[in-house]
Structures are given as C-alpha cells and as structure tokens.
Design a protein around this motif. Structure first.
Motif, PDB file in Angstrom:
ATOM      1  N   PRO A   1       0.731  -1.218  -0.083  1.00  0.00           N
ATOM      2  CA  PRO A   1       0.031  -0.147  -0.212  1.00  0.00           C
ATOM      3  C   PRO A   1       0.893   1.324  -0.183  1.00  0.00           C
ATOM      4  N   ASP A   2       2.210   1.288   0.543  1.00  0.00           N
ATOM      5  CA  ASP A   2       2.998   2.444   0.531  1.00  0.00           C
ATOM      6  C   ASP A   2       3.836   2.755  -0.787  1.00  0.00           C
ATOM      7  N   GLY A   3       4.277   1.740  -1.399  1.00  0.00           N
ATOM      8  CA  GLY A   3       5.050   1.832  -2.392  1.00  0.00           C
ATOM      9  C   GLY A   3       5.135   0.808  -3.274  1.00  0.00           C
ATOM     10  N   VAL A   4       6.502   0.494  -3.872  1.00  0.00           N
ATOM     11  CA  VAL A   4       6.791  -0.413  -4.867  1.00  0.00           C
ATOM     12  C   VAL A   4       8.390  -0.686  -4.746  1.00  0.00           C
ATOM     13  N   SER A   5       8.611  -1.866  -4.317  1.00  0.00           N
ATOM     14  CA  SER A   5       9.990  -2.438  -4.283  1.00  0.00           C
ATOM     15  C   SER A   5      10.583  -3.046  -5.513  1.00  0.00           C
ATOM     16  N   VAL A   6      11.462  -2.470  -5.949  1.00  0.00           N
ATOM     17  CA  VAL A   6      11.958  -2.722  -7.404  1.00  0.00           C
ATOM     18  C   VAL A   6      13.528  -3.695  -7.312  1.00  0.00           C
ATOM     19  N   THR A   7      13.381  -4.817  -7.915  1.00  0.00           N
ATOM     20  CA  THR A   7      14.655  -5.357  -8.277  1.00  0.00           C
ATOM     21  C   THR A   7      15.061  -5.311  -9.761  1.00  0.00           C
ATOM     22  N   PHE A   8      16.366  -4.567  -9.809  1.00  0.00           N
ATOM     23  CA  PHE A   8      16.842  -4.376 -11.176  1.00  0.00           C
ATOM     24  C   PHE A   8      17.646  -5.594 -11.904  1.00  0.00           C
ATOM     25  N   THR A   9      17.859  -5.405 -13.239  1.00  0.00           N
ATOM     26  CA  THR A   9      18.663  -6.516 -13.880  1.00  0.00           C
ATOM     27  C   THR A   9      19.997  -7.023 -13.432  1.00  0.00           C
ATOM     28  N   ASP A  10      20.547  -5.779 -12.756  1.00  0.00           N
ATOM     29  CA  ASP A  10      21.742  -5.901 -12.263  1.00  0.00           C
ATOM     30  C   ASP A  10      21.882  -6.172 -10.835  1.00  0.00           C
ATOM     31  N   GLY A  11      20.908  -6.791 -10.284  1.00  0.00           N
ATOM     32  CA  GLY A  11      20.684  -7.018  -8.733  1.00  0.00           C
ATOM     33  C   GLY A  11      20.708  -5.855  -8.061  1.00  0.00           C
ATOM     34  N   SER A  12      20.608  -4.445  -8.402  1.00  0.00           N
ATOM     35  CA  SER A  12      20.526  -3.441  -7.391  1.00  0.00           C
ATOM     36  C   SER A  12      18.902  -3.383  -6.983  1.00  0.00           C
ATOM     37  N   ARG A  13      18.647  -2.554  -6.091  1.00  0.00           N
ATOM     38  CA  ARG A  13      17.318  -2.420  -5.474  1.00  0.00           C
ATOM     39  C   ARG A  13      17.103  -0.859  -5.501  1.00  0.00           C
ATOM     40  N   GLY A  14      15.673  -0.649  -5.414  1.00  0.00           N
ATOM     41  CA  GLY A  14      14.965   0.605  -5.205  1.00  0.00           C
ATOM     42  C   GLY A  14      13.758   0.549  -4.618  1.00  0.00           C
ATOM     43  N   ARG A  15      13.347   1.767  -3.941  1.00  0.00           N
ATOM     44  CA  ARG A  15      12.101   1.928  -3.380  1.00  0.00           C
ATOM     45  C   ARG A  15      11.211   3.098  -4.055  1.00  0.00           C
TER      46      ARG A  15
END
Length: 374
Positions: free
Chosen positions: A137-151
């Motif tokens: 409900p508060d956001g999206v956690s993203v995993t990228f193709t290089d293994g890095s992550r973001g919110r």
C-alpha cells in the motif's frame, strides 16, 4: 505537498523522457532506466503537430524543441499524381507566437528530450531494466536486472510496444497485433516546395513528405504487407520503389533516386489499445505501452508526450495515488482511443482500396479533437 515524491520511469523513449522533465519541473525525484546500453534511435523523422507543440510548451521545452526542427503551418492533401486536393490550415494551439506544426529528426528529438531530462536532474541508468516488482500500500520495491534495488512511490511503464512492465503487472496476454501494413521511410535533401506536410493519397498506399530542417525532408509510404513478411535488407530500396510505383510528380521523381538499401528504414505496423484500467496499484502505463498506434495520423509520439504532461501535472497534487491515476486515465482514454481507432481505419481503407473513403474527414476530426485541451 504531493503524496508522490519518488518515481521510477522504465523506458527512455519519447514518453519516458518527456515525463522525466515534467516530474522534475514539479520537484519530484526521478530515476529512469533504459534497457539499451547506449542511446540509439530507430527511424528517420517525425511529425509533431500543434497539440505536441502545446505539450512541449507545458513541459517547458518548446524553445529548444522548435530550434531543432522545421516549423510549418499547413497540411496539404494531394492525389497520387501530385495534384493538390485540399490545404488544411494549421492551428496555433500553443499560442500565436508559436507555429502550428513542425518536423524533426528522431535523433534530434531524442537529444532535445534526453539532454533536458539530464539537465533537470533525472538520474538515468542505461543497460538496465526491472527484474521484479513487489507492491504494497505504501510503495513499490524494485529489483533491477543488475541486482540493485530501489523503493519508489510509483513506477511508470514507458517501455514501448513490447513493454516488460505491462507483461509483469498486467499479464502477457496483452500483446500488439500486426495490422497488415508496413511503412518505408527515406531521407532526401528538402525540396523548396516541401515547406509543409504533404500527404499523397494513392489507391492502395499513402505516401507523404515532411520537412525536418532547412536542408532535409523525409519520404514515407505505407503499404499492404499480408502475413508480415521478412524484408531482406539488401532489397529494401527495390521494394520501396515498387511500393511507390503508383505515385507521380515529386514523389515519383524521388522514387527513382532510392538506390541504397542502407538508407531505407522499414517497420511493420503494429497496434495496441488497453481497454481495461491502465494502472495496477502503484504501477501505471504510458505511451506505446498502453496505446500504440500506426502513423496514419502522425500522432503516436504526440499521445505519449500528452500522457507525460497530464501525469506529471496530476502527480504534483496532494491526493491519493489511485485517485490521481484514475483521473490520468479518464483524461487520456477517449482521446487516445480515437487516435488508435481512426489511424487503423485509414489503414484498413488503404488495404481495401476504398476510393470513396473519407480520409480527409478523419484528418479534420483529428485536428478538431487534438486542438482541445488535454
């Protein structure tokens, strides 16, 4: 204060880069990822009509945009032999100080949009896309193709006709379809009389000439290509000449100059319109990822840029994300559907050889619809 403060844009094409500038104008933090390892641009030139010039003004990009192309006012409709059928005056939708239309090379347009996004503070990473999305409900956690992550507060799928974001979130059953036609394009030195968009109506094909700069113009022709055949690169010049055989006048003279297949760009025409909601939670689609059209009305890129204007405007508001995304879709849905369906109708008429088709009527209606505020 806006409830969205950090946005991920997936896709560094026209729509994604336009959105990046719009969001940065409102102070939002923007990350943009593009799967290509280097900026490459497919195609030759592009027609930007009065509604696009207005949208560029709303994004704060119009002055650098106009300085990079060829501004013109009118659209001429011609017979296959080159006789003028009708001259449609342009609409100065951005204001009296701006032209109605312009042509610009795709490479130049990309440079305008990408340099503006960088200058405004967009964080851009190439050779990268999303691998996994996890919403709450508060956001999206993203995993990228290089293994890095973001919110992120929001993820925007602006990754084109074969959108990975669309497939991940909306399902793989939403796929573009081949329309039965293809388009050939070729650049030429600009003829003095091509100081406007010239569209030539043949029985089975539609050709056009559009100025891109003081020295450059491009020729295009749409053609029926049953079964979506493979076009051997070494034969592209021969095939384009054959597709232009019914045209006379300037187009006929240019046809005989097409000899180098490396100068011909061919693309099968595909279309897609998502009739269900364009968002799922905090993931939303934009541009070709949700409403890809054919070039018959010259509005594909324009619709993506307008999407960017509307979405960036709304995301600056203090309102629940779902409400903002619902309003985005409501403002864009009918306009984009009209463009997609009308463009497909012209293509169908061309393939049917419908001599009594009211193509001029559709062009006039398009001009009326796109002149309205977004």
């Amino acid at each position: 204060m806006a409830r969205v403060s950090k946005v991920l844009i997936v896709g560094g094409g026209i729509g994604g880069l336009s959105l990046a500038s719009g969001l940065r104008n409102r102070g939002l933090e923007v990350d943009l990822v593009e799967v290509k390892k280097e900026w490459t641009v497919y195609g030759v030139g592009i027609i930007q009509q009065f509604n696009v010039i207005r949208a560029m003004a709303q994004l704060g990009l119009v002055d650098r945009f106009l300085g990079a192309g060829f501004a013109f006012e009118n659209v001429g409709l011609y017979s296959a032999e080159g006789s003028l059928l009708q001259l449609l005056p342009g609409v100065r939708a951005a204001g009296p100080e701006y032209p109605s239309n312009m042509g610009i090379s795709r490479l130049t347009l990309h440079h305008v949009l990408s340099s503006a996004a960088v200058e405004k503070g967009t964080s851009i990473r190439l050779g990268l896309t999303v691998e996994h999305l996890a919403q709450d409900p508060d956001g999206v956690s993203v995993t990228f193709t290089d293994g890095s992550r973001g919110r992120y507060d929001l993820v925007v799928g602006a990754d084109g006709l074969y959108s990975k974001v669309r497939a991940m979130v909306f399902g793989k059953e939403l796929k573009p379809r081949f329309t039965g036609q293809g388009v050939f394009r070729h650049n030429f030195p600009r003829a003095p009389e091509i100081d406007h968009l010239a569209s030539f109506y043949g029985r089975h094909h539609n050709a056009g000439l559009c100025p891109l700069s003081q020295d450059l113009m491009y020729l295009f022709v749409t053609s029926s290509e049953p079964g979506n055949p493979w076009m051997p690169e070494e034969r592209l010049a021969d095939i384009m000449r054959e597709r232009l055989k019914e045209f006379g006048g300037l187009v006929g003279r240019l046809r005989e100059q097409i000899s180098d297949p490396r100068q011909v760009v061919y693309k099968p025409l595909e279309a897609l319109f998502v009739s269900e909601p364009w968002y799922r939670g905090r993931v939303v689609l934009l541009g070709d990822a949700v409403h890809a059209t054919t070039p018959h009305l010259g509005q594909g890129a324009g619709m993506a840029i307008e999407d960017a204007v509307v979405l960036s405007e709304l995301l600056g508001e203090d309102a629940p994300v779902e409400a903002l995304l619902s309003r985005y879709m409501q403002r864009r849905y009918e306009r984009c559907r009209f463009i997609v369906e009308s463009s497909l109708q012209i293509g169908d008429w061309e393939m049917q050889g419908a001599s009594n088709a009211d193509r001029t009527g559709i062009v006039r209606k398009m001009m009326d619809v796109t002149a309205r505020p977004i």
